[in-house]
Scaffold this active site. Structure first.
Site, PDB file in Angstrom:
ATOM      1  N   SER A  29     -10.094   0.150   6.905  1.00 15.51           N
ATOM      2  CA  SER A  29      -9.351   0.051   5.736  1.00 15.51           C
ATOM      3  C   SER A  29      -8.838  -0.911   5.232  1.00 15.51           C
ATOM      4  O   SER A  29      -8.538  -1.125   4.090  1.00 15.51           O
ATOM      5  CB  SER A  29      -8.527   1.213   5.847  1.00 15.51           C
ATOM      6  OG  SER A  29      -9.162   2.550   5.749  1.00 15.51           O
ATOM      7  N   SER A  75     -10.049   2.192   2.938  1.00 19.02           N
ATOM      8  CA  SER A  75      -8.985   3.208   1.954  1.00 19.02           C
ATOM      9  C   SER A  75      -7.868   2.245   1.298  1.00 19.02           C
ATOM     10  O   SER A  75      -7.318   2.463   0.248  1.00 19.02           O
ATOM     11  CB  SER A  75      -8.033   3.972   3.065  1.00 19.02           C
ATOM     12  OG  SER A  75      -7.185   3.225   3.690  1.00 19.02           O
ATOM     13  N   LYS A 134       0.859  -1.195   0.051  1.00 17.54           N
ATOM     14  CA  LYS A 134       0.224  -0.197   0.026  1.00 17.54           C
ATOM     15  C   LYS A 134       0.869   1.209  -0.004  1.00 17.54           C
ATOM     16  O   LYS A 134       1.904   1.220   0.736  1.00 17.54           O
ATOM     17  CB  LYS A 134      -0.741   0.181   1.137  1.00 17.54           C
ATOM     18  CG  LYS A 134      -1.919   1.115   1.311  1.00 17.54           C
ATOM     19  CD  LYS A 134      -2.848   1.021   2.599  1.00 17.54           C
ATOM     20  CE  LYS A 134      -3.941   2.163   2.503  1.00 17.54           C
ATOM     21  NZ  LYS A 134      -4.873   2.076   3.630  1.00 17.54           N
TER      22      LYS A 134
END
Lengths: 95, 492, 478
Positions: free
Chosen positions: B183, B159, B84
């Site tokens: 997330s 997210s 990420k």
């Protein structure tokens, strides 16, 4: 709690965010809606409840006092917007 | 080396790939090339990656192959993964999904990156995300929205939406995520994956760009609980550079995976099955619970009475922390700087306004307001008190049950653009996940079925440091079901 | 109308740790810009603070030394504001729960008076960097080497009533932190600096006047002058019908005046909240006990001991305990000489201090060590040399010409105590000055001094003064 344009302006200044005039009403609307959501907290009496700042009940760990970091100025300043003579440059600071 | 069917290879789980690498069925370089090719082919339609790191990947793959030859390999040596874009990667752009850091080449590695590198994983690239991890749909990225591989009209969740979409589309067998209010779990649910948010303090936050420091926690996203166990084993552990990191040994997460579930006490919080939960999602979740009964679990109803306060408290605490955490982005030392600032104030206000998108701006403003003179007690202090109440609810629940189960998200993936103009509705999609962050507990989401073609996730919440239990409970389910093995048709 | 001044001081003492409070970067002064600013000090994305244990130990030491309550649990908070020398956009400080509270410090005033000054709190925080205003095409340059240096902020009660008291308090605090070894006390380098809150009120008025805060005073002289200027400014203002506004002011040493810092003054709203990256600082009782046991003897106690143990005057004891090093030097000298504490005090405060001053040296850097000084004093004690000759020997010692006895021998400075030798010197002097002799014998007693001088000169200063006097008197009487 609802926020008007003047309050949005004040908070935006506190947070150092330039918000265009035409965007202020939308921010005022959304922030007010968020505060309304948040206001649901008021339904609960929390008198005497100890605030919880951390998920874990631990104490701060301490570091031995020794110098472990070498100079990496060049590396760090390679990604800086503006430097000269090893200094970060900003518009004149007035005191 | 014998040629392998492409389909077989990219459909393999990390555990299977690890076995294949160990058996010498294929090399890490072959594997890496395959996934890089898939990324090249499919990423344009998904937008799951912000940066693809071909050169690094191939270099790491070759190094992994050498390690394999020298018998110095661990289970993850040579396994490709994606990071990420919130984790700092030395020498590689780390954007955090923001214009602010569009040109930020991190000068160091996050601990998670260091640890995964040390385990021998291969980094394929950096995945898309909501800007500074603020969002539940991945529509708040400076690099554009990510699409859900199960339905390109749908959001992947957020997210960690890029990581979720990339794993679901088989562009990588696993990825890292971070979870501040859901997330990891929510996009895992929306993309049909398994993802675990560990106990706060279990995974180091060093080099993980902070959104809300007392809530943020990194964790793995993969297709199976077993794969998550493998990745988490490499990611977790004490880090002297993070004061909130817990100095406790990391158990062997694989060791307890197969433990039988006879007598396991699963609690269903009645608050998680009430108003707001989509009926079809409820039916899928009920079916999953029924499966657990078959596996020998005792299911009992419990109550988490302050559940409805989690979102209000979160939207004070997280913005308050973020308003302060994001103050460092000022255009002075790194990151976006506006053109020709006329004075210092102009430098700050314009650099920040240009660098941050609307959702980040909103949360900074809410946070600055909640902490400001005259409002602190009513907002921040109150929220911290509520946080205590929520945490106490869980403490009491875990006196009764071993794990708590319920839906991860009240609905399946919604359509792109559907909630983007209504932040409040968007916030409510994290209604079941947020309390877990407030309490600092571990939470896992696993795929348990579909509504139409969109996946449904089951959330399992464990007691502090009971990651091994959660992985075990998820793994046993995955031994008797195949939801985790389903692939979206367009990417199969 | 009589005015009363009310002053409270906030003093920032840089703690003498090797590394920063939350990072492993060096705190050494004077490095090239930004070469001692690591990722943490720069507030890079994703970095985290870890607290330096010596900063905590030093803060606790200070708390114990001023009789404060050292908190078993204290909390770090973020003070949020934007400034280019503040990399994270917040300063990590302590707010609601500081490490030490409710201490006090005894200050000595003129004519032997003294006063107890309350210390509200002392808390740990990080220092900011520096803005350099040399012209970079109209821009300022930011050096973050100082960012993250540990500071102890020491806040006094508004107990001070004059600029002189403020300076006495500040000096005492300076002495204390240097004694404890927790601060190098170097004011030029900014290791010890002061903000002064000054207000005035009419005598007898129970209500405090509006205060102005004078920032960044980095010398005792500036503190005194700035406060004096500020008192006068406020009184003049009120007497002219004006009102003091609460504001931050800056002292301009060139003009000797304070002026308003307008730009920075817009309503500060620091939005303090507990730093989520740091956990509560817990100092256990046994740790506090161990720190207490490690405390050095403090200035007041040492001064008292010098008075009783060595029979010194309050003044002498005060001077000799100004710094730990000076007191140590003095005591080592007394010990080496096995006595004569007054003689030792006179020499340490006299010749030694004068030479140190002249050469701008610290006591720790003295070319004459206590054993050497004691060696010299022993020769006065046993009559080998006179006190006057000793001054010459000291100078030679200082210049590194060898040890006392060798210098005495080499220069032939041994005192003449042989009565016949002194007599022959006296006889020669008398013979050479018949006129003066006549006058003296005619009653001009004052000429005795003349003969002493001449005889001493003839003996090259080596004649034992007492013997010389006695013999001379005898001879002159005839």
């Amino acid at each position: 709690m609802s926020l008007g344009p003047a309050e949005v302006g004040k908070i935006a200044h506190l947070a150092r965010l330039a918000i265009r005039d035409q965007d202020v009403p939308a921010y005022a609307h959304n922030l007010s809606a968020i505060l309304e959501l948040v206001a649901r907290m008021d339904a609960v009496d929390t008198a005497g409840v100890i605030p919880m700042a951390h998920p874990l009940d631990m104490a701060q760990r301490l570091r031995v006092d020794e110098v472990s970091e070498a100079n990496q100025r060049e590396r760090f300043q390679a990604i800086a917007p503006r430097v000269e003579a090893g200094l970060y440059l900003v518009p004149k600071v007035i005191e | 080396m014998k040629p392998l069917s492409e389909t077989a290879m990219h459909q393999k789980t990390i555990a299977q790939l690890s076995a294949g690498l160990t058996a010498g069925e294929f090399s890490s370089e072959e594997l890496t090339r395959l996934f890089l090719e898939r990324i090249e082919q499919y990423n344009p339609s998904l937008n799951a990656f912000i940066t693809v790191t071909d050169d690094i990947a191939l270099e790491q793959a070759r190094a992994a192959d050498r390690r394999r030859q020298q018998d110095q390999a661990g289970p993850l040596t040579g396994v490709p993964i994606a990071q990420k874009d919130i984790f700092c990667t030395d020498g590689v752009r780390t954007s955090c999904g923001s214009r602010m850091l569009d040109r930020f080449i991190a000068p160091y590695n996050a601990t998670v990156v260091e640890k995964l590198n040390a385990a021998g994983t291969v980094m394929l690239g950096k995945t898309n995300m909501d800007e500074f991890a603020m969002g539940s749909s991945n529509e708040n990225s400076f690099y554009g929205p990510v699409r859900n591989p199960w339905d390109l009209d749908a959001v992947p969740g957020g997210s960690s939406g890029g990581s979720a979409a990339a794993v679901a589309a088989r562009l990588t067998p696993g990825a890292t995520g971070t979870d501040t209010g859901g997330s990891i779990r929510q996009p895992a649910a929306l993309c049909g994956l398994t993802g675990i948010k560990p106990t706060y303090g279990r995974v180091s936050r060093w080099g993980m760009i902070a959104y809300a420091s007392s809530l943020d926690q990194g964790g793995p996203m993969a297709r199976t609980a077993e794969d998550c166990a493998l990745l988490l084993g490499a990611m977790a552990g004490f880090d002297p550079r993070d004061s909130t990191s817990v100095d406790q040994p990391v158990p062997d997460y694989l060791a307890r995976l197969d433990q039988a579930l006879d007598g396991l006490k699963i609690g269903l919080p009645k608050e998680y099955f009430g108003e707001g939960l989509d009926g079809e999602v409820a039916r899928v979740v009920d079916a999953a619970i029924a499966e657990y009964r078959k596996l020998g679990a005792n299911v009992i109803e419990i109550s988490l009475p302050n559940s409805q306060l989690a979102i209000p408290a979160y939207y004070v605490i997280a913005p308050a922390e973020c308003s302060s955490n994001l103050a460092r982005f000022d255009g002075v030392r790194y990151g976006h700087r506006c053109d020709n600032p006329k004075d210092l104030l102009d430098l700050y206000t314009r650099s920040r306004a240009e660098g941050f998108g609307p959702e980040v701006t909103r949360r900074i403003l809410v946070g600055a307001f909640a902490l400001s003179a005259g409002y602190y007690d009513a907002y921040y202090l109150k929220a911290q008190q509520i946080r205590r109440l929520i945490s106490d609810d869980f403490r009491r629940a875990f006196e009764q049950v071993d794990v708590i189960a319920g839906p991860t998200s009240p609905t399946v993936a919604f359509n792109l653009g559907e909630k983007v103009d209504d932040p409040i509705t968007m916030y409510l999609s994290d209604i079941y996940t947020i309390a877990v962050n407030l309490a600092g507990l571990p939470g896992l989401s696993l795929p348990v079925g579909f509504v139409g073609q969109r996946p449904v996730g089951l959330q399992l919440i464990g007691n502090y440091f009971a990651e091994d239990r959660l992985l075990n409970v998820a793994h046993r389910y995955q031994q008797v079901t195949d939801w985790h093995a389903r692939a979206p048709a367009a990417f199969a | 109308m009589e005015w009363e001044t009310v002053i409270g001081l906030e003093i920032h003492a840089q703690l003498a740790t090797k590394s920063k409070i939350f990072s492993g970067a060096s705190t050494a002064y004077g490095a090239d810009p930004n070469t001692q600013a690591c990722a943490i000090d720069l507030g890079m994305p994703g970095v985290l603070p870890v607290l330096n244990q010596d900063a905590v130990r030093m803060a606790a030491m200070f708390g114990l030394a001023i009789g404060a309550e050292v908190a078993q649990r204290s909390v770090f908070a973020r003070k949020n504001y934007f400034y280019p020398d503040l990399p994270k956009g917040y300063q990590i400080s302590q707010y609601e729960l500081p490490v030490a509270q409710k201490g006090q410090l005894h200050i000595d005033l003129e004519q032997g008076a003294s006063k107890l000054i309350g210390i509200t709190r002392a808390h740990l925080e990080e220092d900011a960097g520096k803005s350099l205003h040399e012209d970079f095409q109209g821009l300022s340059g930011i050096d973050l080497n100082r960012a993250g240096t540990p500071l102890l902020e020491i806040v006094s009660e508004p107990d001070l009533r004059s600029a002189k008291e403020a300076v006495a308090y500040m000096k005492k605090l300076h002495q204390m932190v240097v004694y404890l070894g927790i601060c190098d006390g170097n004011m030029q380098e900014g290791s010890f600096r002061c903000d002064a809150n000054v207000s005035v009120r009419r005598q007898g008025d129970p209500k405090l006047g509006t205060r102005a805060e004078i920032k960044n005073l980095n010398s005792f002289r500036f503190v005194e002058r700035a406060i004096e200027f500020e008192i006068e400014r406020q009184i003049d203002l009120i007497e002219a019908g004006g009102k003091v506004v609460q504001e931050t002011r800056l002292y301009d040493p060139d003009k000797g005046e304070t002026r308003s810092m307008r730009g920075k003054e817009e309503a500060n709203d620091y939005r303090y909240f507990p730093d989520p990256d740091l956990l509560p600082l817990v100092i256990d009782q046994d740790v506090i006990a161990a720190i207490r046991a490690s405390l050095p003897e403090l200035p007041d106690a040492k001064k008292q001991r010098f008075i009783t143990q060595y029979g010194l005057s309050g003044y002498d004891a005060g001077v000799l305990t100004t710094s730990r090093a000076l007191g140590d030097y003095y005591e080592a000298t007394v010990a080496a000489l096995s006595g004569e504490p007054k003689l030792c005090a006179n020499w340490v405060m006299g010749d030694l201090s004068a030479f140190l001053n002249k050469d701008n040296r610290e006591i720790t850097d003295s070319p004459v060590n206590p054993a050497q000084l004691a060696g010299l004093l022993r020769r006065i004690q046993d009559g080998t040399i006179s006190g006057k000759i000793a001054k010459d020997v000291f100078e030679a010692l200082w210049a590194g010409e060898g040890e006392t006895d060798a210098i005495i021998e080499k220069r032939g400075l041994r005192q003449i105590t042989d009565a016949s030798a002194i007599e022959s010197v006296i006889e020669a002097v008398i013979a050479a000055n018949p006129e003066q002799l006549a006058q003296y014998r005619a009653g001009k007693d004052k000429l005795f001094g003349f003969f002493v001088g001449q005889a001493m000169k003839a003996s090259k200063g080596k004649a034992n003064p007492q013997q010389l006097n006695e013999l001379l008197e005898k001879k002159l009487k005839g």
